[in-house]
Design a protein around this motif. Structure first.
Motif, PDB file in Angstrom:
ATOM      1  N   THR A 294      51.917 116.356  -5.974  1.00 46.56           N
ATOM      2  CA  THR A 294      51.819 116.477  -4.520  1.00 46.56           C
ATOM      3  C   THR A 294      50.368 116.633  -4.060  1.00 46.56           C
ATOM      4  OG1 THR A 294      52.110 118.885  -4.570  1.00 46.56           O
ATOM      5  CG2 THR A 294      54.101 117.532  -4.355  1.00 46.56           C
ATOM      6  N   LEU A 295      49.476 116.958  -4.987  1.00 46.25           N
ATOM      7  CA  LEU A 295      48.068 117.131  -4.641  1.00 46.25           C
ATOM      8  C   LEU A 295      47.308 115.821  -4.784  1.00 46.25           C
ATOM      9  CD1 LEU A 295      47.133 120.526  -6.359  1.00 46.25           C
ATOM     10  CD2 LEU A 295      47.725 120.130  -3.957  1.00 46.25           C
ATOM     11  N   PHE A 296      46.491 115.506  -3.801  1.00 45.52           N
ATOM     12  CA  PHE A 296      45.609 114.345  -3.930  1.00 45.52           C
ATOM     13  C   PHE A 296      44.313 114.597  -3.177  1.00 45.52           C
ATOM     14  CE2 PHE A 296      47.980 113.366  -0.060  1.00 45.52           C
ATOM     15  CZ  PHE A 296      47.046 112.749   0.774  1.00 45.52           C
ATOM     16  N   ILE A 297      43.298 113.809  -3.494  1.00 47.38           N
ATOM     17  CA  ILE A 297      41.964 113.954  -2.903  1.00 47.38           C
ATOM     18  C   ILE A 297      41.559 112.635  -2.270  1.00 47.38           C
ATOM     19  CG2 ILE A 297      39.524 114.419  -3.376  1.00 47.38           C
ATOM     20  CD1 ILE A 297      40.442 115.992  -5.848  1.00 47.38           C
ATOM     21  N   THR A 298      40.950 112.716  -1.090  1.00 43.37           N
ATOM     22  CA  THR A 298      40.346 111.541  -0.483  1.00 43.37           C
ATOM     23  C   THR A 298      38.835 111.723  -0.418  1.00 43.37           C
ATOM     24  OG1 THR A 298      40.662 112.457   1.749  1.00 43.37           O
ATOM     25  CG2 THR A 298      42.370 110.961   0.898  1.00 43.37           C
ATOM     26  N   GLY A 299      38.110 110.613  -0.524  1.00 44.22           N
ATOM     27  CA  GLY A 299      36.662 110.630  -0.403  1.00 44.22           C
ATOM     28  C   GLY A 299      36.219 109.622   0.642  1.00 44.22           C
ATOM     29  N   SER A 300      35.058 109.860   1.254  1.00 51.86           N
ATOM     30  CA  SER A 300      34.569 108.953   2.295  1.00 51.86           C
ATOM     31  C   SER A 300      33.176 108.442   1.977  1.00 51.86           C
ATOM     32  CB  SER A 300      34.555 109.664   3.652  1.00 51.86           C
ATOM     33  OG  SER A 300      33.377 110.434   3.802  1.00 51.86           O
ATOM     34  N   ASP A 301      32.761 107.444   2.758  1.00 49.76           N
ATOM     35  CA  ASP A 301      31.443 106.846   2.528  1.00 49.76           C
ATOM     36  C   ASP A 301      30.307 107.694   3.098  1.00 49.76           C
ATOM     37  OD1 ASP A 301      31.771 106.424   5.231  1.00 49.76           O
ATOM     38  OD2 ASP A 301      31.719 104.238   5.139  1.00 49.76           O
ATOM     39  N   THR A 302      30.631 108.875   3.625  1.00 51.77           N
ATOM     40  CA  THR A 302      29.586 109.826   4.028  1.00 51.77           C
ATOM     41  C   THR A 302      29.589 111.059   3.131  1.00 51.77           C
ATOM     42  OG1 THR A 302      31.075 110.827   5.662  1.00 51.77           O
ATOM     43  CG2 THR A 302      29.584 109.095   6.439  1.00 51.77           C
ATOM     44  N   GLY A 303      30.296 110.974   1.999  1.00 55.69           N
ATOM     45  CA  GLY A 303      30.272 112.060   1.019  1.00 55.69           C
ATOM     46  C   GLY A 303      31.261 113.174   1.275  1.00 55.69           C
ATOM     47  N   VAL A 304      32.212 112.980   2.199  1.00 56.42           N
ATOM     48  CA  VAL A 304      33.210 114.012   2.503  1.00 56.42           C
ATOM     49  C   VAL A 304      34.367 113.915   1.510  1.00 56.42           C
ATOM     50  CG1 VAL A 304      34.806 114.928   4.230  1.00 56.42           C
ATOM     51  CG2 VAL A 304      32.610 113.958   4.942  1.00 56.42           C
ATOM     52  N   ILE A 305      34.744 115.060   0.939  1.00 57.08           N
ATOM     53  CA  ILE A 305      35.832 115.139  -0.035  1.00 57.08           C
ATOM     54  C   ILE A 305      36.875 116.107   0.508  1.00 57.08           C
ATOM     55  CG2 ILE A 305      36.450 115.762  -2.409  1.00 57.08           C
ATOM     56  CD1 ILE A 305      33.270 115.492  -2.867  1.00 57.08           C
ATOM     57  N   LYS A 306      38.140 115.667   0.563  1.00 55.34           N
ATOM     58  CA  LYS A 306      39.205 116.525   1.077  1.00 55.34           C
ATOM     59  C   LYS A 306      40.356 116.593   0.079  1.00 55.34           C
ATOM     60  CE  LYS A 306      38.432 115.800   6.029  1.00 55.34           C
ATOM     61  NZ  LYS A 306      39.099 115.473   7.317  1.00 55.34           N
ATOM     62  N   LEU A 307      40.834 117.818  -0.132  1.00 53.17           N
ATOM     63  CA  LEU A 307      41.998 118.056  -0.984  1.00 53.17           C
ATOM     64  C   LEU A 307      43.222 118.239  -0.093  1.00 53.17           C
ATOM     65  CD1 LEU A 307      43.256 118.667  -3.796  1.00 53.17           C
ATOM     66  CD2 LEU A 307      42.589 121.056  -3.437  1.00 53.17           C
ATOM     67  N   TRP A 308      44.303 117.479  -0.399  1.00 52.85           N
ATOM     68  CA  TRP A 308      45.503 117.468   0.436  1.00 52.85           C
ATOM     69  C   TRP A 308      46.737 117.824  -0.390  1.00 52.85           C
ATOM     70  CZ3 TRP A 308      44.701 116.418   5.575  1.00 52.85           C
ATOM     71  CH2 TRP A 308      43.523 115.725   5.918  1.00 52.85           C
ATOM     72  N   ASP A 309      47.759 118.329   0.318  1.00 56.92           N
ATOM     73  CA  ASP A 309      49.092 118.489  -0.242  1.00 56.92           C
ATOM     74  C   ASP A 309      49.994 117.505   0.479  1.00 56.92           C
ATOM     75  OD1 ASP A 309      51.713 119.268  -0.934  1.00 56.92           O
ATOM     76  OD2 ASP A 309      51.098 121.334  -1.253  1.00 56.92           O
ATOM     77  N   LEU A 310      50.588 116.581  -0.252  1.00 53.99           N
ATOM     78  CA  LEU A 310      51.404 115.531   0.346  1.00 53.99           C
ATOM     79  C   LEU A 310      52.550 116.112   1.178  1.00 53.99           C
ATOM     80  CD1 LEU A 310      51.930 112.479   0.567  1.00 53.99           C
ATOM     81  CD2 LEU A 310      53.277 112.626  -1.530  1.00 53.99           C
ATOM     82  N   ARG A 311      53.044 117.282   0.784  1.00 57.77           N
ATOM     83  CA  ARG A 311      54.163 117.885   1.507  1.00 57.77           C
ATOM     84  C   ARG A 311      53.795 118.251   2.940  1.00 57.77           C
ATOM     85  NH1 ARG A 311      55.312 122.272  -3.107  1.00 57.77           N
ATOM     86  NH2 ARG A 311      53.035 122.305  -2.883  1.00 57.77           N
ATOM     87  N   SER A 312      52.545 118.636   3.165  1.00 56.75           N
ATOM     88  CA  SER A 312      52.126 118.986   4.521  1.00 56.75           C
ATOM     89  C   SER A 312      52.000 117.741   5.402  1.00 56.75           C
ATOM     90  CB  SER A 312      50.784 119.726   4.484  1.00 56.75           C
ATOM     91  OG  SER A 312      49.728 118.867   4.071  1.00 56.75           O
ATOM     92  N   ILE A 313      51.817 116.591   4.785  1.00 59.28           N
ATOM     93  CA  ILE A 313      51.674 115.339   5.526  1.00 59.28           C
ATOM     94  C   ILE A 313      53.029 114.749   5.882  1.00 59.28           C
ATOM     95  CG2 ILE A 313      50.786 112.975   5.381  1.00 59.28           C
ATOM     96  CD1 ILE A 313      48.643 114.181   3.426  1.00 59.28           C
ATOM     97  N   THR A 314      53.977 114.859   4.972  1.00 55.67           N
ATOM     98  CA  THR A 314      55.305 114.273   5.199  1.00 55.67           C
ATOM     99  C   THR A 314      56.249 115.220   5.935  1.00 55.67           C
ATOM    100  OG1 THR A 314      56.037 115.041   3.008  1.00 55.67           O
ATOM    101  CG2 THR A 314      55.109 112.830   3.145  1.00 55.67           C
ATOM    102  N   ALA A 315      55.827 116.459   6.154  1.00 58.59           N
ATOM    103  CA  ALA A 315      56.710 117.459   6.768  1.00 58.59           C
ATOM    104  C   ALA A 315      57.190 117.052   8.157  1.00 58.59           C
ATOM    105  CB  ALA A 315      56.004 118.807   6.831  1.00 58.59           C
ATOM    106  N   SER A 316      56.370 116.320   8.901  1.00 59.21           N
ATOM    107  CA  SER A 316      56.736 115.947  10.269  1.00 59.21           C
ATOM    108  C   SER A 316      57.748 114.813  10.326  1.00 59.21           C
ATOM    109  CB  SER A 316      55.479 115.522  11.035  1.00 59.21           C
ATOM    110  OG  SER A 316      54.933 114.339  10.467  1.00 59.21           O
ATOM    111  N   ASN A 317      57.936 114.123   9.192  1.00 60.69           N
ATOM    112  CA  ASN A 317      58.841 112.962   9.122  1.00 60.69           C
ATOM    113  C   ASN A 317      58.406 111.822  10.041  1.00 60.69           C
ATOM    114  OD1 ASN A 317      60.699 114.046   7.221  1.00 60.69           O
ATOM    115  ND2 ASN A 317      61.627 115.278   8.846  1.00 60.69           N
ATOM    116  N   ALA A 318      57.161 111.856  10.487  1.00 58.20           N
ATOM    117  CA  ALA A 318      56.636 110.781  11.330  1.00 58.20           C
ATOM    118  C   ALA A 318      56.094 109.655  10.461  1.00 58.20           C
ATOM    119  CB  ALA A 318      55.534 111.322  12.233  1.00 58.20           C
ATOM    120  N   ARG A 319      56.130 108.429  10.987  1.00 57.71           N
ATOM    121  CA  ARG A 319      55.601 107.291  10.227  1.00 57.71           C
ATOM    122  C   ARG A 319      54.078 107.262  10.279  1.00 57.71           C
ATOM    123  NH1 ARG A 319      54.223 101.920  11.201  1.00 57.71           N
ATOM    124  NH2 ARG A 319      54.420 100.604   9.348  1.00 57.71           N
ATOM    125  N   GLU A 320      53.495 107.705  11.388  1.00 61.03           N
ATOM    126  CA  GLU A 320      52.043 107.799  11.517  1.00 61.03           C
ATOM    127  C   GLU A 320      51.653 109.267  11.607  1.00 61.03           C
ATOM    128  OE1 GLU A 320      49.678 105.159  13.917  1.00 61.03           O
ATOM    129  OE2 GLU A 320      51.469 104.019  14.449  1.00 61.03           O
TER     130      GLU A 320
END
Length: 455
Positions: A294-320
């Motif tokens: 459930t854990l994943f990391i995203t990185g950006s072209d400005t050096g920003v690194i974010k750690l996410w929990d997939l469950r917090s993203i899917t909790a809303s059941n929204a497509r976007e």
């Protein structure tokens, strides 16, 4: 008298540790380098002139009497894949409670020199390798995939590109599901971007489904989250999710990591949520934990690194999803763009990121976990400043003495593939520079006892 001396010594050690922690850690517990003597004709396709990649395998052999542990890594140069033996001090692999470790007695040097390639992907230039079980899969600049095993020097299966490659426009990335059942291959051409879902078991190399990715010219990275769910980081700054069992092109979920209301309690000091994301750049890389899917990391072209929990993203059941809380945010030095991320397979709290500079950043969120456990409410969490997070969680920085920056390939896929974490030996990392120079190292992270005292 002895007690007073010990107290004085400990104070000195603690001060030394504090001074060391104030700068970015860059000392080594172990480091070995090799400029391979073998050569191959390196094809320059798509403007790529540096065509070397590395990948540790899982082999380990202990030689206690010599104070050594032996392993190996795969090293690609053009179309050739070599297996290079690596000898490490036994202390890098295990802790001996009784007695001292034997002084390492190397067989000539830390590295072996292979006489010939183990495998050859004839006529192609390899830009990425992955292993599942006893099989190695290699991706070439033309988008071809090749499967290798111990039965032959040549591929046992080759899958041609679904997208017509051009020197200026072609781009490919792939990943293997954790159960080894599927391979996903993204190919971006001049006119279309496609993701192929490929059988990796019963009918090896057979395309099961092809997804046409709308609204994007290029997939920058692609990863499995579960054995069937995967996501692609696209150049339209959207992370798109599909399931291999689906039937159409439409993503199940659209996530906007760098536009989300990133209101975590850690590493975010922006009060105005409307401005969050404006300086976070465009998505460039993704990685999923090998231990907690459930854990994943995203990185950006400005050096920003974010750690996410997939469950917090899917909790809303929204497509976007444009509003989600990341766990923590980090920043690479001087906005160094993130081109690659790798989680440790042994420590769920540890991962490395690769900058466009070639630098390798070692992160450890143990400090964050410990701090969270000592506080009872969100207001206390906010006391952890970004500076504290960076200082305690940026565990190590590998620059190769500056030569990484001086000899890095321009292709992000090659840069990402120039770094490999050992799957069985903790904190051992291998790198290859654009000129083929190999380095295997273990960073020095400070004295643990002193670290505790200095907190």
């Amino acid at each position: 008298m002895i007690m007073a001396t010990d107290i004085k010594t400990n104070k000195v050690k603690n001060e030394e540790f504090k001074i060391w922690k104030k700068s970015v850690p860059s000392l080594y517990e172990h480091i070995a380098c090799l400029q391979p003597s073998f050569n191959s004709e390196i094809e320059e396709k798509g403007g790529i002139s540096h065509c070397n990649t590395v990948l540790f395998n899982q082999s380990i052999s202990e030689f206690s009497e010599k104070g050594l542990v032996s392993t190996s890594l795969y090293y690609s140069q053009g179309s050739n894949i070599y297996e290079i033996k690596v000898q490490l001090p036994l202390g890098t692999y295990k802790v001996i409670d009784t007695g001292e470790l034997s002084q390492p007695q190397y067989d000539g040097s830390c590295f072996g020199q292979p006489d010939s390639p183990k495998w050859v992907f004839e006529g192609e230039t390899i830009i990425k390798m992955e292993i599942y079980s006893s099989m190695l899969i290699a991706l070439s600049t033309t988008g071809k995939l090749a499967w290798f095993d111990s039965s032959s020097k040549n591929p046992i299966k080759v899958l041609a590109s679904e997208v017509a490659s051009t020197e200026e426009q072609s781009s490919s990335v792939f990943d293997i599901s954790s159960d080894g059942k599927y391979v996903i291959l993204s190919e971006s051409g001049k006119a279309v971007t496609k993701v192929s879902i490929i059988d990796n078991k019963e009918k090896l190399g057979q395309i099961l489904r092809v997804i046409t990715v709308a609204g994007t010219k290029r997939v920058l990275d692609i990863k499995f989250h579960t054995t069937t769910l995967f996501s692609a980081v696209c150049d339209d700054n959207v992370q798109k999710f599909w399931d291999v069992r689906g039937t159409d092109n439409e993503p199940l979920l659209l996530f906007y990591p760098n536009k989300a209301n990133s209101s975590s309690s850690y590493g975010n000091e922006t009060e105005d949520s409307d401005n969050v994301g404006e300086d976070e750049g465009n998505l460039s890389a993704i990685e999923v934990s090998k231990i907690f899917d459930t854990l994943f990391i995203t990185g950006s072209d400005t050096g920003v690194i974010k750690l996410w929990d997939l469950r917090s993203i899917t909790a809303s059941n929204a497509r976007e999803v444009k509003e989600a809380n990341d766990i923590v945010t980090f920043y690479q030095i001087e906005n160094d763009p993130v081109v690659g991320i790798q989680f440790s397979t042994l420590d769920p709290q540890c991962f490395v990121t690769v900058g466009k500079s070639g630098n390798v950043y070692h992160w450890d969120i143990t400090y964050l976990i410990n701090e969270a456990g000592t506080h009872e409410n969100a207001e206390e969490h906010e006391e952890i400043s970004q500076e504290d997070l960076q200082e305690h969680c940026l565990k190590f920085l590998h620059t190769g003495g500056g030569r990484r920056s001086a000899s890095t390939p321009e292709n992000p896929v090659l840069l990402k593939s120039s770094v490999t974490i050992h799957p069985q030996i903790r904190d051992i990392v291998g790198t290859v520079d654009g000129d083929g120079f190999l380095t295997v190292y273990k960073g020095f992270y400070g004295r643990k006892d002193d670290a505790v005292e200095s907190e």
